[in-house]
Design a protein around this motif. Structure first.
Motif, short mmCIF file in Angstrom:
data_model
loop_
_atom_site.label_atom_id
_atom_site.label_comp_id
_atom_site.label_asym_id
_atom_site.label_seq_id
_atom_site.Cartn_x
_atom_site.Cartn_y
_atom_site.Cartn_z
N LEU A 43 51.96 -12.78 -21.43
CA LEU A 43 50.54 -13.12 -21.66
C LEU A 43 49.68 -12.92 -20.43
O LEU A 43 48.53 -13.37 -20.40
N LYS A 44 50.20 -12.20 -19.40
CA LYS A 44 49.43 -12.17 -18.16
C LYS A 44 48.08 -11.46 -18.30
O LYS A 44 47.15 -11.76 -17.55
N GLU A 45 47.95 -10.59 -19.29
CA GLU A 45 46.65 -9.94 -19.54
C GLU A 45 45.75 -10.76 -20.48
O GLU A 45 44.66 -10.32 -20.83
N HIS A 46 46.26 -11.87 -20.98
CA HIS A 46 45.52 -12.67 -21.97
C HIS A 46 45.34 -14.08 -21.41
O HIS A 46 46.03 -15.00 -21.82
N LYS A 47 44.40 -14.23 -20.48
CA LYS A 47 44.31 -15.49 -19.72
C LYS A 47 44.03 -16.69 -20.63
O LYS A 47 44.63 -17.76 -20.47
N ASP A 48 43.09 -16.54 -21.59
CA ASP A 48 42.79 -17.65 -22.49
C ASP A 48 44.03 -18.06 -23.29
O ASP A 48 44.32 -19.25 -23.43
N LEU A 49 44.75 -17.05 -23.78
CA LEU A 49 45.92 -17.36 -24.62
C LEU A 49 47.03 -17.98 -23.78
O LEU A 49 47.77 -18.83 -24.26
N ARG A 50 47.13 -17.58 -22.52
CA ARG A 50 48.15 -18.20 -21.67
C ARG A 50 47.84 -19.67 -21.43
O ARG A 50 48.74 -20.51 -21.45
N ILE B 105 37.64 -19.84 -28.66
CA ILE B 105 37.01 -19.25 -29.86
C ILE B 105 35.60 -18.75 -29.51
O ILE B 105 35.20 -17.66 -29.92
N ILE B 106 34.88 -19.52 -28.71
CA ILE B 106 33.52 -19.10 -28.32
C ILE B 106 33.59 -17.83 -27.45
O ILE B 106 32.83 -16.89 -27.67
N HIS B 107 34.53 -17.80 -26.49
CA HIS B 107 34.73 -16.56 -25.70
C HIS B 107 34.99 -15.37 -26.61
O HIS B 107 34.43 -14.30 -26.46
N GLN B 108 35.94 -15.59 -27.52
CA GLN B 108 36.39 -14.51 -28.39
C GLN B 108 35.23 -14.01 -29.25
O GLN B 108 35.08 -12.81 -29.48
N LYS B 109 34.40 -14.93 -29.70
CA LYS B 109 33.24 -14.57 -30.52
C LYS B 109 32.32 -13.64 -29.73
O LYS B 109 31.82 -12.65 -30.26
N ARG B 110 32.11 -13.95 -28.46
CA ARG B 110 31.21 -13.12 -27.66
C ARG B 110 31.81 -11.75 -27.40
O ARG B 110 31.11 -10.74 -27.42
N LYS B 111 33.14 -11.71 -27.20
CA LYS B 111 33.83 -10.42 -27.02
C LYS B 111 33.80 -9.61 -28.32
O LYS B 111 33.64 -8.40 -28.32
N HIS B 112 34.02 -10.34 -29.41
CA HIS B 112 34.17 -9.74 -30.74
C HIS B 112 32.84 -9.13 -31.20
O HIS B 112 32.80 -8.17 -31.95
N GLY B 113 31.73 -9.74 -30.75
CA GLY B 113 30.38 -9.20 -31.02
C GLY B 113 29.89 -9.49 -32.41
O GLY B 113 30.60 -9.92 -33.28
#
Lengths: 260, 260
Positions: free
Chosen positions: A235-242, B252-260
């Protein structure tokens, strides 16, 4: 009224789009649809044989039930514009009964516990309806309405309903995010997500058992630190998921010690 | 051999307890069961018509396949005690093919992607088997064996299998923990967990769609901070769950902003 035969809606969003046709399908007349956006309001009105009304203040007070299916923030203001002595409910899990204020002497809540999204039809036949009302008589009316739509009605006060809403965030919104995280990782590596569907469905079905924590499997509950370190490395490239991996794993280990 | 007709097991834990009877049910002979605990080993041997063997070094090398179904830590040592030139596989998602070392010139992996627990029978008919082998010929043998047990076989190398194992932690172990958290809160307040089953099953079924994040609902993806603050307040007695609530909501909020 002995049972609810006519309803009107304030709101034409996801909840109203699901509820109104379902009620119509059970022989309940949809009389008026009031909505801020005229286009969406007229669409729902047309679909259900109702009249479009642009403002709650202009709604006729002759429906057995007015259902306010709008975002939590808008309930208080819209309900305050109503002129009625009939039964008025909102459909929110998070808002209290009191948000309806004194818009009518008869207020209640009719909260369908399901996740509704645009453009996807969901059968209401298995959805629990959580009901609340000021009076016993109105509880009976709402319980009957819920029973006509589905097989599952629960009488909950506002505090209990908030707890149900909170736990639905864990059991549905957060699990959806777990699936989405898994999909992101597998997509990055061209591995089909469909491999996970059997274990996802098995795990969801297992939740019907009591003491769900006793069904916990995986490296955290085994305290298999070797596997957890390998997963952290992946998960080192996925900081949130880590961070999520670490926190949930730690919490599972705490829970195991408490659980005994 | 053109297909696998006979197998032997090292290990008599959950995986072996599920696999051995299923193989027998498909007409494959279970010849030997080797297990550290003689009692459990003899039980599985008796159930499947096999001979109990106390030590891998004493196993006869005449099975088409030897399945090592033991904890990850024990695979290397047990496999090193084997005297065989036949096909030897382990059943682990996290361990590489190389953990089998040079126990035989023919090694592989036969990983059933499901959560097995003691005392619960799970039908193998819908379980994906992830296979890997040194040679193309042995891949074909293992793929055929998987196809006979279920409709779903995937050829994955050790790195891909580790990723699948990691994502199963998110999609199954962590979701089980989310259900367990919900159950704990509802139990504390005497509210039946069964209210959540429809939304749990709906959400799990939704995971078969592409772009699962686009199905995300709930206060975090709406950035409804009022509801999130109310939920945090309800979690004040559940410190671990409040940290999880905050972290997943933020993600989830981070992902939403990335996801667009």
């Amino acid at each position: 009224v002995a049972i609810i035969k006519t309803v009107s809606f304030i709101g034409a969003g996801n909840v109203a789009l699901h509820l109104a046709p379902a009620l119509k399908g059970k022989g309940i007349r949809v009389q008026q649809v009031c909505n801020r956006s005229e286009k969406k309001g007229r669409q729902l009105a047309q679909k259900t044989g109702a009249v479009f009304v642009p403002d709650p203040a202009l709604m006729k007070p002759d429906s057995d039930l007015i259902i306010i299916a709008v975002s939590d923030d808008a309930i208080a203001e819209l309900s305050s514009r109503l002129r009625t002595t009939g039964l008025v409910v909102h459909t929110s899990g998070a808002a209290g009964l009191n948000v309806l204020g004194k818009c009518s002497p008869r207020t209640g809540v009719f909260y369908p516990l399901q996740t509704f999204r645009k453009g996807r039809r969901i059968s209401l036949s298995k959805i629990p309806f959580c009901i609340e009302a000021d009076s016993r008589a109105d509880e009976v009316l709402l319980a009957d309405l819920g029973m006509r739509l589905s097989g599952m009605v629960a009488r909950l006060d506002s505090e209990q309903r908030r707890l149900v809403h909170l736990t639905a965030v864990f059991a549905a919104n957060f699990t959806n995010y777990m699936y989405s995280a898994a999909e992101e990782i597998l997509d990055d590596h061209g591995i089909p997500f469909s491999l996970l569907m059997p274990i996802i469905l098995q795990t969801a079905g297992n939740a019907k058992h009591k003491d769900i924590f006793s069904l916990q499997t995986g490296p955290a509950v085994r305290e298999d630190h070797g596997v957890m370190e390998m997963h952290r490395d992946l998960l080192k490239e996925h900081k949130d998921l880590r961070k999520i991996y670490d926190l949930i794993s730690k919490s599972i280990i705490h829970q195991k010690r408490k659980h005994g």
